[in-house]
Design a protein around this motif. Sequence first.
Motif, PDB file in Angstrom:
ATOM      1  N   TYR A 131     -26.865 -44.759  -4.039  1.00  0.00           N
ATOM      2  CA  TYR A 131     -26.765 -44.061  -4.935  1.00  0.00           C
ATOM      3  C   TYR A 131     -27.791 -43.817  -5.958  1.00  0.00           C
ATOM      4  CZ  TYR A 131     -21.492 -44.287  -4.190  1.00  0.00           C
ATOM      5  OH  TYR A 131     -20.352 -44.417  -3.786  1.00  0.00           O
ATOM      6  N   CYS A 137     -27.204 -39.715  -6.822  1.00  0.00           N
ATOM      7  CA  CYS A 137     -25.845 -39.239  -6.774  1.00  0.00           C
ATOM      8  C   CYS A 137     -24.595 -40.299  -7.002  1.00  0.00           C
ATOM      9  CB  CYS A 137     -25.666 -38.568  -5.549  1.00  0.00           C
ATOM     10  SG  CYS A 137     -25.526 -39.792  -4.044  1.00  0.00           S
ATOM     11  N   ASP A 138     -23.231 -39.816  -6.909  1.00  0.00           N
ATOM     12  CA  ASP A 138     -22.494 -40.670  -7.178  1.00  0.00           C
ATOM     13  C   ASP A 138     -21.519 -40.624  -5.969  1.00  0.00           C
ATOM     14  OD1 ASP A 138     -21.220 -38.462  -7.877  1.00  0.00           O
ATOM     15  OD2 ASP A 138     -20.479 -38.923  -9.930  1.00  0.00           O
ATOM     16  N   MET A 139     -21.600 -39.749  -5.049  1.00  0.00           N
ATOM     17  CA  MET A 139     -20.933 -39.652  -3.654  1.00  0.00           C
ATOM     18  C   MET A 139     -21.747 -39.295  -2.690  1.00  0.00           C
ATOM     19  SD  MET A 139     -17.232 -37.344  -2.969  1.00  0.00           S
ATOM     20  CE  MET A 139     -16.883 -38.082  -4.617  1.00  0.00           C
ATOM     21  N   ILE A 140     -21.586 -40.021  -1.632  1.00  0.00           N
ATOM     22  CA  ILE A 140     -22.663 -39.971  -0.251  1.00  0.00           C
ATOM     23  C   ILE A 140     -21.739 -39.467   0.730  1.00  0.00           C
ATOM     24  CG2 ILE A 140     -24.154 -41.440  -0.987  1.00  0.00           C
ATOM     25  CD1 ILE A 140     -23.103 -43.434   1.171  1.00  0.00           C
ATOM     26  N   GLN A 141     -22.516 -38.673   1.803  1.00  0.00           N
ATOM     27  CA  GLN A 141     -21.911 -38.267   2.895  1.00  0.00           C
ATOM     28  C   GLN A 141     -23.111 -38.818   4.142  1.00  0.00           C
ATOM     29  OE1 GLN A 141     -21.707 -33.728   3.341  1.00  0.00           O
ATOM     30  NE2 GLN A 141     -20.972 -34.135   5.249  1.00  0.00           N
ATOM     31  N   ASP A 152     -26.220 -36.903  -0.602  1.00  0.00           N
ATOM     32  CA  ASP A 152     -25.605 -36.472  -1.500  1.00  0.00           C
ATOM     33  C   ASP A 152     -24.288 -35.410  -1.450  1.00  0.00           C
ATOM     34  OD1 ASP A 152     -24.204 -35.608  -4.026  1.00  0.00           O
ATOM     35  OD2 ASP A 152     -26.329 -34.992  -4.914  1.00  0.00           O
ATOM     36  N   GLU A 153     -23.273 -35.814  -1.278  1.00  0.00           N
ATOM     37  CA  GLU A 153     -22.051 -35.218  -0.989  1.00  0.00           C
ATOM     38  C   GLU A 153     -21.892 -33.938  -1.787  1.00  0.00           C
ATOM     39  OE1 GLU A 153     -18.044 -33.850   0.505  1.00  0.00           O
ATOM     40  OE2 GLU A 153     -19.333 -35.694   1.277  1.00  0.00           O
ATOM     41  N   ASN A 154     -22.399 -33.766  -3.112  1.00  0.00           N
ATOM     42  CA  ASN A 154     -22.466 -32.722  -3.764  1.00  0.00           C
ATOM     43  C   ASN A 154     -23.673 -31.917  -3.630  1.00  0.00           C
ATOM     44  OD1 ASN A 154     -19.655 -33.039  -4.492  1.00  0.00           O
ATOM     45  ND2 ASN A 154     -20.387 -34.806  -5.879  1.00  0.00           N
TER      46      ASN A 154
END
Length: 72
Positions: free
Chosen positions: A29, A34-38, A51-53
Amino acid sequence: MKAQLIRVNEEPKDITPENGTDFNLQELYRLLECDMIQIITLAEGTIMIMDENGKFRAERNDTATAMARPYL
């Protein structure tokens, strides 16, 4: 562990986990800001963590996109 950090408009940078063996979630993170990973499997034994977003950001990471596109 071999890893590269690929930021927008920067050359890829070799990185290593803080503990020397593997990245933990909080470290990812922080590195990716970021706060959401893919996680995407690119090839046998190779993954991309992103970064998911990131797709909603104004700047596109052309280097990482070109690497991932054949596997999406």
